[in-house]
Design a protein around this motif. Structure first.
Motif, PDB file in Angstrom:
ATOM      1  N   PRO A 248       5.398  -4.191 -16.934  1.00  0.00           N
ATOM      2  CA  PRO A 248       6.002  -2.915 -16.520  1.00  0.00           C
ATOM      3  C   PRO A 248       5.540  -2.462 -15.133  1.00  0.00           C
ATOM      4  CG  PRO A 248       5.377  -2.802 -18.818  1.00  0.00           C
ATOM      5  CD  PRO A 248       4.869  -4.120 -18.310  1.00  0.00           C
ATOM      6  N   ALA A 249       4.261  -2.687 -14.808  1.00  0.00           N
ATOM      7  CA  ALA A 249       3.768  -2.243 -13.496  1.00  0.00           C
ATOM      8  C   ALA A 249       4.576  -2.882 -12.370  1.00  0.00           C
ATOM      9  CB  ALA A 249       2.291  -2.594 -13.351  1.00  0.00           C
ATOM     10  N   ALA A 250       4.790  -4.195 -12.486  1.00  0.00           N
ATOM     11  CA  ALA A 250       5.548  -4.902 -11.446  1.00  0.00           C
ATOM     12  C   ALA A 250       6.998  -4.435 -11.428  1.00  0.00           C
ATOM     13  CB  ALA A 250       5.464  -6.395 -11.690  1.00  0.00           C
ATOM     14  N   LEU A 251       7.548  -4.187 -12.613  1.00  0.00           N
ATOM     15  CA  LEU A 251       8.943  -3.726 -12.682  1.00  0.00           C
ATOM     16  C   LEU A 251       9.087  -2.341 -12.055  1.00  0.00           C
ATOM     17  CD1 LEU A 251       9.759  -4.947 -16.294  1.00  0.00           C
ATOM     18  CD2 LEU A 251      10.966  -5.680 -14.240  1.00  0.00           C
ATOM     19  N   GLY A 252       8.115  -1.474 -12.350  1.00  0.00           N
ATOM     20  CA  GLY A 252       8.160  -0.125 -11.783  1.00  0.00           C
ATOM     21  C   GLY A 252       8.085  -0.178 -10.265  1.00  0.00           C
ATOM     22  N   ALA A 253       7.148  -0.989  -9.763  1.00  0.00           N
ATOM     23  CA  ALA A 253       7.007  -1.122  -8.306  1.00  0.00           C
ATOM     24  C   ALA A 253       8.270  -1.716  -7.693  1.00  0.00           C
ATOM     25  CB  ALA A 253       5.798  -2.004  -7.988  1.00  0.00           C
ATOM     26  N   ALA A 254       8.858  -2.687  -8.394  1.00  0.00           N
ATOM     27  CA  ALA A 254      10.073  -3.338  -7.874  1.00  0.00           C
ATOM     28  C   ALA A 254      11.226  -2.335  -7.786  1.00  0.00           C
ATOM     29  CB  ALA A 254      10.449  -4.517  -8.761  1.00  0.00           C
ATOM     30  N   CYS A 255      11.313  -1.414  -8.750  1.00  0.00           N
ATOM     31  CA  CYS A 255      12.385  -0.398  -8.709  1.00  0.00           C
ATOM     32  C   CYS A 255      12.172   0.532  -7.505  1.00  0.00           C
ATOM     33  CB  CYS A 255      12.399   0.411 -10.004  1.00  0.00           C
ATOM     34  SG  CYS A 255      13.037  -0.533 -11.401  1.00  0.00           S
TER      35      CYS A 255
ATOM     36  N   PHE B  53       0.821  -1.219   0.000  1.00  0.00           N
ATOM     37  CA  PHE B  53       0.000   0.000   0.000  1.00  0.00           C
ATOM     38  C   PHE B  53       0.857   1.274   0.000  1.00  0.00           C
ATOM     39  CE2 PHE B  53      -2.728  -3.207   2.143  1.00  0.00           C
ATOM     40  CZ  PHE B  53      -3.683  -3.294   1.148  1.00  0.00           C
ATOM     41  N   ASP B  54       2.158   1.106  -0.115  1.00  0.00           N
ATOM     42  CA  ASP B  54       3.053   2.263  -0.095  1.00  0.00           C
ATOM     43  C   ASP B  54       2.810   3.116  -1.348  1.00  0.00           C
ATOM     44  OD1 ASP B  54       5.970   3.048   1.293  1.00  0.00           O
ATOM     45  OD2 ASP B  54       5.706   3.710  -0.786  1.00  0.00           O
ATOM     46  N   SER B  55       2.559   4.397  -1.135  1.00  0.00           N
ATOM     47  CA  SER B  55       2.174   5.262  -2.259  1.00  0.00           C
ATOM     48  C   SER B  55       3.296   5.392  -3.294  1.00  0.00           C
ATOM     49  CB  SER B  55       1.771   6.634  -1.727  1.00  0.00           C
ATOM     50  OG  SER B  55       2.848   7.185  -1.009  1.00  0.00           O
ATOM     51  N   ARG B  56       4.560   5.320  -2.838  1.00  0.00           N
ATOM     52  CA  ARG B  56       5.673   5.447  -3.786  1.00  0.00           C
ATOM     53  C   ARG B  56       5.684   4.263  -4.762  1.00  0.00           C
ATOM     54  NH1 ARG B  56       9.842   5.864   1.061  1.00  0.00           N
ATOM     55  NH2 ARG B  56       8.237   4.431   1.808  1.00  0.00           N
ATOM     56  N   MET B  57       5.376   3.117  -4.227  1.00  0.00           N
ATOM     57  CA  MET B  57       5.368   1.927  -5.090  1.00  0.00           C
ATOM     58  C   MET B  57       4.172   1.945  -6.037  1.00  0.00           C
ATOM     59  SD  MET B  57       6.925  -0.955  -2.566  1.00  0.00           S
ATOM     60  CE  MET B  57       6.494  -2.275  -3.649  1.00  0.00           C
ATOM     61  N   LYS B  58       3.038   2.395  -5.509  1.00  0.00           N
ATOM     62  CA  LYS B  58       1.848   2.450  -6.367  1.00  0.00           C
ATOM     63  C   LYS B  58       2.061   3.449  -7.514  1.00  0.00           C
ATOM     64  CE  LYS B  58      -1.596   2.807  -3.155  1.00  0.00           C
ATOM     65  NZ  LYS B  58      -2.910   2.650  -2.508  1.00  0.00           N
ATOM     66  N   GLU B  59       2.643   4.580  -7.145  1.00  0.00           N
ATOM     67  CA  GLU B  59       2.884   5.605  -8.167  1.00  0.00           C
ATOM     68  C   GLU B  59       3.888   5.109  -9.214  1.00  0.00           C
ATOM     69  OE1 GLU B  59       1.227   8.346  -8.754  1.00  0.00           O
ATOM     70  OE2 GLU B  59      -0.024   7.728  -7.072  1.00  0.00           O
ATOM     71  N   ALA B  60       4.925   4.423  -8.744  1.00  0.00           N
ATOM     72  CA  ALA B  60       5.949   3.911  -9.675  1.00  0.00           C
ATOM     73  C   ALA B  60       5.336   2.891 -10.634  1.00  0.00           C
ATOM     74  CB  ALA B  60       7.089   3.278  -8.879  1.00  0.00           C
ATOM     75  N   ALA B  61       4.421   2.068 -10.118  1.00  0.00           N
ATOM     76  CA  ALA B  61       3.757   1.074 -10.974  1.00  0.00           C
ATOM     77  C   ALA B  61       2.915   1.785 -12.039  1.00  0.00           C
ATOM     78  CB  ALA B  61       2.898   0.151 -10.123  1.00  0.00           C
ATOM     79  N   LYS B  62       2.188   2.822 -11.596  1.00  0.00           N
ATOM     80  CA  LYS B  62       1.334   3.563 -12.533  1.00  0.00           C
ATOM     81  C   LYS B  62       2.183   4.250 -13.612  1.00  0.00           C
ATOM     82  CE  LYS B  62      -2.067   4.543  -8.973  1.00  0.00           C
ATOM     83  NZ  LYS B  62      -2.462   5.566  -8.005  1.00  0.00           N
ATOM     84  N   LYS B  63       3.301   4.838 -13.163  1.00  0.00           N
ATOM     85  CA  LYS B  63       4.160   5.551 -14.116  1.00  0.00           C
ATOM     86  C   LYS B  63       4.740   4.577 -15.143  1.00  0.00           C
ATOM     87  CE  LYS B  63       7.654   9.100 -14.604  1.00  0.00           C
ATOM     88  NZ  LYS B  63       8.189   8.516 -15.803  1.00  0.00           N
ATOM     89  N   ALA B  64       5.104   3.400 -14.688  1.00  0.00           N
ATOM     90  CA  ALA B  64       5.667   2.410 -15.623  1.00  0.00           C
ATOM     91  C   ALA B  64       4.634   2.019 -16.669  1.00  0.00           C
ATOM     92  CB  ALA B  64       6.138   1.180 -14.850  1.00  0.00           C
ATOM     93  N   ILE B  65       3.371   1.950 -16.259  1.00  0.00           N
ATOM     94  CA  ILE B  65       2.309   1.649 -17.240  1.00  0.00           C
ATOM     95  C   ILE B  65       2.169   2.821 -18.213  1.00  0.00           C
ATOM     96  CG2 ILE B  65      -0.178   1.298 -17.543  1.00  0.00           C
ATOM     97  CD1 ILE B  65      -0.174  -0.359 -15.012  1.00  0.00           C
TER      98      ILE B  65
ATOM     99  N   GLY C 120       3.136   0.990 -21.167  1.00  0.00           N
ATOM    100  CA  GLY C 120       1.916   0.217 -21.411  1.00  0.00           C
ATOM    101  C   GLY C 120       1.759  -0.912 -20.417  1.00  0.00           C
ATOM    102  N   THR C 121       0.774  -1.745 -20.626  1.00  0.00           N
ATOM    103  CA  THR C 121       0.510  -2.809 -19.642  1.00  0.00           C
ATOM    104  C   THR C 121       1.470  -3.985 -19.778  1.00  0.00           C
ATOM    105  OG1 THR C 121      -1.105  -3.726 -21.158  1.00  0.00           O
ATOM    106  CG2 THR C 121      -1.951  -2.286 -19.409  1.00  0.00           C
ATOM    107  N   GLN C 122       2.066  -4.138 -20.976  1.00  0.00           N
ATOM    108  CA  GLN C 122       3.037  -5.222 -21.135  1.00  0.00           C
ATOM    109  C   GLN C 122       4.024  -4.856 -22.235  1.00  0.00           C
ATOM    110  OE1 GLN C 122       4.923  -7.262 -20.085  1.00  0.00           O
ATOM    111  NE2 GLN C 122       4.073  -9.341 -20.121  1.00  0.00           N
ATOM    112  N   PHE C 123       5.263  -5.243 -22.019  1.00  0.00           N
ATOM    113  CA  PHE C 123       6.266  -5.140 -23.065  1.00  0.00           C
ATOM    114  C   PHE C 123       6.507  -6.578 -23.509  1.00  0.00           C
ATOM    115  CE2 PHE C 123      10.652  -5.027 -24.616  1.00  0.00           C
ATOM    116  CZ  PHE C 123      10.630  -3.919 -25.438  1.00  0.00           C
ATOM    117  N   SER C 124       5.766  -6.991 -24.510  1.00  0.00           N
ATOM    118  CA  SER C 124       5.663  -8.414 -24.786  1.00  0.00           C
ATOM    119  C   SER C 124       6.745  -8.921 -25.725  1.00  0.00           C
ATOM    120  CB  SER C 124       4.270  -8.706 -25.353  1.00  0.00           C
ATOM    121  OG  SER C 124       4.111 -10.100 -25.419  1.00  0.00           O
TER     122      SER C 124
END
Lengths: 78, 821
Positions: B281-288, B58-70, B74-78
């Protein structure tokens, strides 16, 4: 469930505050100089003094009450 | 029924049971999830099942990073990572390398990380030693290298002396020995003894360490690098896999390698890196973003807060006298329940009270080690923790009473000492008096009324009163422990003294690979010769015995109290298992399709396994060979004419009333011929005394097939087969066979079966029981195939998992094999 005094003081300050909020009973309070407010709580089968900084209203420490006569130090009208 | 099938069936049944009780496959019904509670079955529950131990989801920094990565990607870099990866991967791997202070590679999940790494890492000539409780995902990846012939074995959980012993043995043949373990184990939450493992790596240069630290990630160590690396720095002969899905709260898995070359190798050769999709990307952004938190001092505050909750939980579990399996500083807790039905009961009650916990049940733990697994996160408050534990303590005692179980039995099942103050439970005794059923226990069949016993069970095979007297005599006072059996008989009666249940048990040492493929038994037998004759053997409590077959349980299912009687019997069995110090209980042979019995057994911690098919000929209403042939199928008729009738005149059948010792000696050799050839039903070799006693017992008949000598002289005659048969009032039981394989061309084994059938007919029997195995041969004589099952319970499942971990070198099909029985 009751904790002993030893068990209570195994926890860090934030956890002690949590325990006091959960299980403590406020008894009395007193001022120390003008800077600190000390509140006496009964928690489980022992007493603790919660020391707050008046300016920030933040708890700076929680001390065990080892002297039974400590109640005499409180002016309940404060 | 294959073992795999019964395993899946047991899982399916467990799943169905749990689904019906509303305990698994649940849905979080909230529209928006905010903290550590959610709605399930329209009720708000506190989540004690989350592995996001630091509450970062629920950390806002992680949520924001996930959103920014999308927004950015986009939703997937396939695309496969073999071709191209989004820049987030490079950023994440750079940061993770800083966190772990070692080269890293990010995989889509930890499971795929294992699948990518283990087949690349392991060479054909390596050996793998699995910890008994290493995570299933590691074991599955190891299964990928088994077909290459890689030596795989298992050691008891965290038993470092056993590990060292195996390293000493294996280093003679293998230059690299991989020990595979978890850092923090996912069920009981205990840790691997990292210090000792590193000492062993220093001592033995052949030892390599592969560790999965998914549950230790973030919670421990500098920058949250996990439990293992909080104890020791990365070792040059070590590879660590860990998860970004748990306390790290984003997604993916990480492989922490000893050098960059290893990273390149896994990335270039690991199957999931070549052909599977990448992380979103969302998971990658949150992971960063999570990496940034881990690289700051904030991580230590988060770890500290989690530790305070863990400390409080340990304290509460102690104060409320709950049988917690393990006290340590990991966020995974396990409260013992033992029986599945007790565990289900408690979990259901907790859910109703508003606490979501997990059931720890077979196959992740042994069937009788079911328990309440729960996790603690940083988001829990002390109040939530105490409320949940108070509810658990309250409902635990109610559930015990409801399931007629005692706390003492729970402690015993987990081999934990019971606290003195809790030893006062008399529920079981109360139950016995309440049901008004009477239990009679005997140590010998001679103490039981012969007519009654034979009336209940005598017609079923070789376990009438006299047959059991024979077994009691033979399997006593022998030199080898496997040949000394302890007998127990149980009769349960109603108030009117009418038997509802009658059965018998033998406690005997048995080989755990008894039903394993022959190739597995071959490997084990080699170790029994070189190391320990009782390696992978367990003292087992059998319903029936190793020398009897068929349904050993008389159960009056028309009696209104039959279920109570069964429950009472199961309680008695648990007591017997303690008394006889057995580690496995094997109740056999039951009907394949009996859902009522399945359910009862599953609730009491038994799982179902297939046992070898049994064969019986029930049609003996013919008067001569021609009439017998008419009873056979067209194919079997042809077989009979070609394989049996053609050679019939080569043999001379003889029934031996008073055999000489020389004859018995010779027959024993023939028995050993068959025994040593066949590992498909791998039992201990019967002692000579069995055959000596049979020869003197008039209820046993010994038939031989002599080969007529060409010279016509009596002294030149040879014995091609010997058949040991037990006769009771109505049945003829073909129990053992011995063969001289020199006469295989005359189909001596098939002839033996036929002659046994003829003899049964001659004696006016109603049935011929032909025993286990050699199904194809027996069916050719019109034998009906009975497919029974057994219900098994193991105090711990280590030996069975060792067998499961072994490499099946070459599957030997068993159906056509001639067995000793």
């Amino acid at each position: 469930m009751q904790l002993t005094q030893g068990e209570f003081f195994q926890f860090n300050l934030q956890s002690q505050i949590q325990l006091i909020k959960k299980d403590g009973i406020f008894m009395m309070k007193r001022l120390v100089y003008d800077t600190h407010l000390v509140k006496l709580y009964k928690i489980y089968e022992f007493y603790v003094e919660v020391v707050l900084k008046r300016t920030s209203n933040k708890v700076v420490s929680i001390e065990p009450v080892i002297n039974g006569k400590i109640v005499e130090m409180y002016d309940n009208t404060a | 029924m294959s073992k795999h099938h019964t395993f899946i069936e047991t899982l399916e049944q467990l799943g169905e049971d749990l689904r019906e009780k509303g305990l698994i496959h649940l849905t979080a019904e909230d529209r928006v999830l905010e903290h550590n509670s959610f709605y399930v079955q329209k009720k708000e529950v506190i989540n004690f099942g989350s592995c996001s131990y630091l509450g970062l989801e629920f950390d806002s920094r992680m949520k924001e990073a996930a959103k920014k990565a999308i927004d950015d990607y986009g939703t997937q870099f396939s695309a496969s990572r073999a071709y191209v990866s989004p820049r987030y991967y490079a950023e994440l791997e750079y940061k993770l390398t800083e966190i772990f202070d070692a080269p890293t590679l990010v995989a889509p999940t930890t499971t795929l990380g294992h699948i990518a790494t283990i087949p690349v890492l392991i060479r054909d000539e390596d050996a793998i030693i699995l910890d008994h409780l290493v995570h299933n995902s590691v074991q599955n990846a190891v299964n990928l290298v088994k077909p290459r012939g890689v030596h795989v074995e298992m050691v008891r959980h965290n038993k470092m002396d056993m590990l060292e012993d195996r390293i000493k043995k294996l280093r003679q043949k293998h230059k690299r020995i991989w020990y595979m373990a978890d850092g923090i184990y996912s069920m009981y939450g205990e840790a691997a003894p990292i210090d000792i493992i590193f000492e062993l790596m220093d001592k033995y240069t052949e030892l390599y360490f592969y560790v999965d630290d998914a549950h230790g990630m973030s919670c421990f160590g500098k920058h949250g690098r996990g439990y293992v690396l909080s104890k020791k720095p990365m070792h040059e002969r070590m590879l660590m896999a860990t998860s970004l899905n748990k306390a790290y709260a984003s997604g993916g898995g990480v492989l922490v390698c000893p050098n960059k070359e290893m990273v390149v190798k896994i990335k270039s050769c690991g199957a999931p890196f070549l052909s599977s999709g990448p992380m979103q990307p969302a998971a990658l952004g949150a992971a960063c973003a999570a990496a940034d938190i881990h690289l700051s001092d904030e991580i230590y505050q988060l770890q500290g807060e989690l530790q305070e909750n863990i400390k409080y939980t340990n304290l509460m579990l102690k104060k409320y006298n709950l049988p917690s399996v393990n006290e340590n500083n990991s966020p995974v807790f396990f409260v013992a329940a033992s029986l599945p039905k007790l565990g289900f009961n408690i979990i259901r009650r907790l859910l109703d009270e508003g606490f979501y916990t997990n059931i720890g049940v077979f196959p992740t733990v042994p069937m009788k080690n079911t328990g309440i697994r729960f996790t603690i996160t940083r988001l829990h408050t002390f109040k939530q923790i105490e409320d949940m534990i108070t509810a658990m303590a309250y409902h635990y005692s109610l559930a015990l009473k409801e399931e007629n179980f005692t706390l003492e039995q729970v402690y015993r099942a987990f081999r934990m000492p019971m606290p003195e103050e809790q030893k006062s439970d008399k529920v079981l005794q109360q139950l016995v008096s309440l049901t008004q059923l009477k239990v009679e226990r005997f140590r010998s069949v001679e103490q039981i009324n012969k007519e009654e016993w034979d009336g209940l069970l005598g017609h079923r095979g070789t376990f009438n009163s006299k047959g059991l007297q024979f077994l009691e005599e033979v399997f006593a006072n022998n030199i080898f422990p496997e040949n000394n059996w302890e007998f127990d008989y149980i009769i349960i009666r109603d108030v009117a003294n009418k038997p509802i249940i009658a059965t018998f048990f033998t406690a005997a040492l048995s080989k755990d690979d008894m039903l394993s493929p022959g190739s597995i038994s071959k490997q084990i037998e080699e170790r029994r010769i070189t190391d320990d004759p009782h390696y992978l053997c367990s003292k087992t409590l059998f319903m029936g015995s190793l020398l009897t077959e068929g349904n050993h349980l008389y159960l009056d299912k028309n009696h209104p109290q039959w279920k109570n009687a069964m429950q009472l019997l199961l309680n008695q069995i648990a007591q017997l298992a303690e008394k006889r110090q057995t580690t496995v209980t094997n109740l056999r042979d039951f009907d394949l399709e009996d859902s009522e019995m399945d359910s009862l057994m599953l609730d009491n911690g038994y799982f179902k396994i297939g046992v070898p098919e049994n064969h019986v000929i029930e049609q003996l209403e013919w008067n001569n060979q021609e009439e017998f042939i008419k009873t056979l199928s067209a194919r079997s008729k042809k077989h009979f004419k070609q394989d049996i009738r053609k050679y019939e005149n080569k043999f001379e059948i003889k029934i031996h009333a008073k055999p000489t010792e020389e004859e018995v000696n010779y027959w024993y050799k023939l028995y050993l011929n068959v025994k040593h050839r066949n590992l498909d039903l791998n039992t201990f070799t019967l002692p000579f005394k069995v055959f000596q006693t049979m020869a003197e017992d008039k209820d046993w008949e010994i038939l031989t097939l002599g080969i007529k000598a060409e010279s016509g002289k009596e002294e030149d005659k040879k014995t091609a087969a010997v058949m040991f048969c037990y006769k009771n009032e109505k049945n003829y039981n073909f129990m053992l066979v011995g063969l001289d394989y020199e006469f295989q061309e005359y189909n001596a084994y098939r002839q033996a079966i036929y002659q046994v059938i003829l003899r049964a007919k001659e004696l006016g029997m109603e049935k011929v029981r032909l025993g286990y195995s050699a199904s194809v041969e027996k069916r050719k004589f019109g034998a009906k195939v009975i497919t029974p099952i057994a219900y098994v319970q193991a105090k711990d499942n280590y030996n069975f998992e060792v067998l499961g971990a072994m490499t099946v070198m070459k599957e030997v099909k068993t159906n056509n094999a001639v067995n000793t029985r």
